[in-house]
Motif scaffolding. Sequence first.
Motif, PDB file in Angstrom:
ATOM      1  N   GLU A 144     -15.479   0.980  -8.191  1.00  0.00           N
ATOM      2  CA  GLU A 144     -14.879   2.289  -8.455  1.00  0.00           C
ATOM      3  C   GLU A 144     -14.031   2.753  -7.278  1.00  0.00           C
ATOM      4  O   GLU A 144     -12.954   3.329  -7.457  1.00  0.00           O
ATOM      5  N   LYS A 145     -14.514   2.519  -6.061  1.00  0.00           N
ATOM      6  CA  LYS A 145     -13.735   2.896  -4.883  1.00  0.00           C
ATOM      7  C   LYS A 145     -12.458   2.073  -4.789  1.00  0.00           C
ATOM      8  O   LYS A 145     -11.398   2.585  -4.409  1.00  0.00           O
ATOM      9  N   ILE A 146     -12.563   0.809  -5.144  1.00  0.00           N
ATOM     10  CA  ILE A 146     -11.388  -0.062  -5.070  1.00  0.00           C
ATOM     11  C   ILE A 146     -10.333   0.365  -6.076  1.00  0.00           C
ATOM     12  O   ILE A 146      -9.160   0.552  -5.737  1.00  0.00           O
ATOM     13  N   VAL A 147     -10.728   0.547  -7.344  1.00  0.00           N
ATOM     14  CA  VAL A 147      -9.731   0.850  -8.376  1.00  0.00           C
ATOM     15  C   VAL A 147      -9.094   2.225  -8.171  1.00  0.00           C
ATOM     16  O   VAL A 147      -7.986   2.477  -8.651  1.00  0.00           O
ATOM     17  N   ASN A 148      -9.781   3.110  -7.449  1.00  0.00           N
ATOM     18  CA  ASN A 148      -9.220   4.429  -7.173  1.00  0.00           C
ATOM     19  C   ASN A 148      -8.483   4.486  -5.833  1.00  0.00           C
ATOM     20  O   ASN A 148      -8.007   5.554  -5.430  1.00  0.00           O
ATOM     21  N   SER A 149      -8.377   3.345  -5.153  1.00  0.00           N
ATOM     22  CA  SER A 149      -7.579   3.271  -3.937  1.00  0.00           C
ATOM     23  C   SER A 149      -6.097   3.227  -4.303  1.00  0.00           C
ATOM     24  O   SER A 149      -5.725   2.823  -5.399  1.00  0.00           O
ATOM     25  N   LEU A 150      -5.255   3.623  -3.344  1.00  0.00           N
ATOM     26  CA  LEU A 150      -3.812   3.666  -3.592  1.00  0.00           C
ATOM     27  C   LEU A 150      -3.120   2.368  -3.184  1.00  0.00           C
ATOM     28  O   LEU A 150      -3.572   1.661  -2.284  1.00  0.00           O
ATOM     29  N   ILE A 151      -2.013   2.092  -3.866  1.00  0.00           N
ATOM     30  CA  ILE A 151      -1.136   0.989  -3.482  1.00  0.00           C
ATOM     31  C   ILE A 151       0.308   1.435  -3.740  1.00  0.00           C
ATOM     32  O   ILE A 151       0.597   2.038  -4.772  1.00  0.00           O
ATOM     33  N   PRO A 152       1.223   1.189  -2.785  1.00  0.00           N
ATOM     34  CA  PRO A 152       2.634   1.497  -3.031  1.00  0.00           C
ATOM     35  C   PRO A 152       3.249   0.408  -3.907  1.00  0.00           C
ATOM     36  O   PRO A 152       3.126  -0.779  -3.613  1.00  0.00           O
ATOM     37  N   LEU A 153       3.913   0.834  -4.972  1.00  0.00           N
ATOM     38  CA  LEU A 153       4.458  -0.106  -5.956  1.00  0.00           C
ATOM     39  C   LEU A 153       5.975  -0.187  -5.865  1.00  0.00           C
ATOM     40  O   LEU A 153       6.684   0.736  -6.266  1.00  0.00           O
ATOM     41  N   PRO A 154       6.496  -1.296  -5.325  1.00  0.00           N
ATOM     42  CA  PRO A 154       7.953  -1.521  -5.354  1.00  0.00           C
ATOM     43  C   PRO A 154       8.329  -2.230  -6.659  1.00  0.00           C
ATOM     44  O   PRO A 154       7.468  -2.742  -7.376  1.00  0.00           O
ATOM     45  N   PRO A 155       9.627  -2.293  -6.978  1.00  0.00           N
ATOM     46  CA  PRO A 155      10.065  -3.121  -8.107  1.00  0.00           C
ATOM     47  C   PRO A 155       9.586  -4.564  -7.913  1.00  0.00           C
ATOM     48  O   PRO A 155       9.416  -5.029  -6.775  1.00  0.00           O
ATOM     49  N   LEU A 156       9.379  -5.283  -9.021  1.00  0.00           N
ATOM     50  CA  LEU A 156       8.799  -6.624  -8.950  1.00  0.00           C
ATOM     51  C   LEU A 156       9.631  -7.579  -8.098  1.00  0.00           C
ATOM     52  O   LEU A 156       9.078  -8.334  -7.294  1.00  0.00           O
ATOM     53  N   VAL A 157      10.945  -7.563  -8.252  1.00  0.00           N
ATOM     54  CA  VAL A 157      11.786  -8.481  -7.478  1.00  0.00           C
ATOM     55  C   VAL A 157      11.632  -8.175  -5.988  1.00  0.00           C
ATOM     56  O   VAL A 157      11.595  -9.091  -5.154  1.00  0.00           O
ATOM     57  N   GLU A 158      11.529  -6.905  -5.644  1.00  0.00           N
ATOM     58  CA  GLU A 158      11.346  -6.545  -4.236  1.00  0.00           C
ATOM     59  C   GLU A 158       9.974  -6.995  -3.738  1.00  0.00           C
ATOM     60  O   GLU A 158       9.840  -7.438  -2.591  1.00  0.00           O
ATOM     61  N   GLU A 208      -6.751  11.447 -10.473  1.00  0.00           N
ATOM     62  CA  GLU A 208      -5.352  11.734 -10.164  1.00  0.00           C
ATOM     63  C   GLU A 208      -5.103  11.605  -8.662  1.00  0.00           C
ATOM     64  O   GLU A 208      -5.994  11.848  -7.844  1.00  0.00           O
ATOM     65  N   ILE A 209      -3.883  11.204  -8.305  1.00  0.00           N
ATOM     66  CA  ILE A 209      -3.518  11.066  -6.896  1.00  0.00           C
ATOM     67  C   ILE A 209      -3.235  12.444  -6.310  1.00  0.00           C
ATOM     68  O   ILE A 209      -2.428  13.205  -6.848  1.00  0.00           O
ATOM     69  N   LYS A 210      -3.913  12.740  -5.213  1.00  0.00           N
ATOM     70  CA  LYS A 210      -3.704  14.015  -4.524  1.00  0.00           C
ATOM     71  C   LYS A 210      -2.770  13.802  -3.335  1.00  0.00           C
ATOM     72  O   LYS A 210      -2.783  12.738  -2.716  1.00  0.00           O
ATOM     73  N   GLU A 211      -1.993  14.817  -3.036  1.00  0.00           N
ATOM     74  CA  GLU A 211      -1.012  14.730  -1.955  1.00  0.00           C
ATOM     75  C   GLU A 211      -1.656  14.321  -0.634  1.00  0.00           C
ATOM     76  O   GLU A 211      -1.114  13.511   0.122  1.00  0.00           O
ATOM     77  N   GLU A 212      -2.847  14.847  -0.364  1.00  0.00           N
ATOM     78  CA  GLU A 212      -3.509  14.567   0.922  1.00  0.00           C
ATOM     79  C   GLU A 212      -4.039  13.142   1.013  1.00  0.00           C
ATOM     80  O   GLU A 212      -4.405  12.672   2.094  1.00  0.00           O
ATOM     81  N   GLU A 213      -4.079  12.435  -0.116  1.00  0.00           N
ATOM     82  CA  GLU A 213      -4.536  11.040  -0.116  1.00  0.00           C
ATOM     83  C   GLU A 213      -3.470  10.085   0.409  1.00  0.00           C
ATOM     84  O   GLU A 213      -3.783   8.993   0.871  1.00  0.00           O
ATOM     85  N   ILE A 214      -2.200  10.479   0.264  1.00  0.00           N
ATOM     86  CA  ILE A 214      -1.093   9.565   0.569  1.00  0.00           C
ATOM     87  C   ILE A 214      -1.034   9.303   2.076  1.00  0.00           C
ATOM     88  O   ILE A 214      -0.841  10.226   2.861  1.00  0.00           O
ATOM     89  N   PRO A 215      -1.212   8.046   2.501  1.00  0.00           N
ATOM     90  CA  PRO A 215      -1.361   7.742   3.933  1.00  0.00           C
ATOM     91  C   PRO A 215      -0.059   7.628   4.721  1.00  0.00           C
ATOM     92  O   PRO A 215      -0.062   7.766   5.942  1.00  0.00           O
ATOM     93  N   PHE A 216       1.052   7.326   4.038  1.00  0.00           N
ATOM     94  CA  PHE A 216       2.321   7.183   4.755  1.00  0.00           C
ATOM     95  C   PHE A 216       3.472   7.290   3.760  1.00  0.00           C
ATOM     96  O   PHE A 216       3.280   7.231   2.550  1.00  0.00           O
ATOM     97  N   ASN A 217       4.669   7.472   4.318  1.00  0.00           N
ATOM     98  CA  ASN A 217       5.867   7.590   3.482  1.00  0.00           C
ATOM     99  C   ASN A 217       6.332   6.216   3.014  1.00  0.00           C
ATOM    100  O   ASN A 217       6.181   5.218   3.730  1.00  0.00           O
TER     101      ASN A 217
END
Length: 237
Positions: A203-217, A57-66
């Motif tokens: 495992e480290k890669i798949v558990n890394s975060l990515i910000p997901l915008p809408p596809l068109v964006e 699960e994504i933890k709040e402290e993991e999120i690197p930026f807004n």
Amino acid sequence: MTPEQLKASILQYAIQGKLVEQRPEEGTGEELYQQIQEEKQRLIQEGKIKKEKPLLEIKEEEIPFNIPESWKWVKLGNVGSWSAGAPPPRNNPAYFGGSIPWLKTGDLNDGYIREVPEYITDLAMEKTSIRINPMGSVLMAMYGATIGKLGILEIQATTNQACCACIPTTGMDNKYLFYYLMSIRSVYIKMAEGGAQPNISKEKIVNSLIPLPPLVEQKRIVAKIEELFLYYNRLPK
């Protein structure tokens, strides 16, 4: 500021949602995420992809930026099928010299992969756990001095064990994924430090975060990145 520093700044603006405007009519990252999960479940039920173990699960402290409110933080494992390659034994010449491209991390060029110098045989595919990655797959090096090196396949190809390949799900633009991974390369390099042979795992890669915008964006972000990169590449060096 050097051209490379300018490119890094462009990528940072892009992944933080500051390079193009958000448009309500394009939907949200949450809506896209739900569509992606439904598509993955359908493919699992049809036997086209394997069911993967649950991600952390994504933890709040993991999120690197807004990020913009219309985007969503997800795990890389949520937006593609990831697989590390495998090495056919070198002591069996029957595995080499065939017609199936076999990519090694030294072949990654931070761009499109249209050809590789080495090929393996159908026998190697039959006797080992190697996967053929389709055109459009995004590749990343996991070992040594090449950690974080990237490529996008314009051919079908297998890879060695030092390379991780992602087949993006429907809804994940492969170029957006590629540029995002490029923007956080230093994170992976830092993650790999500390061992005799620096490396990161799938495992480290798949558990890394990515910000997901809408596809068109996603597609508009990619177009803007490439427009700006082209402009700066034309500047006098």
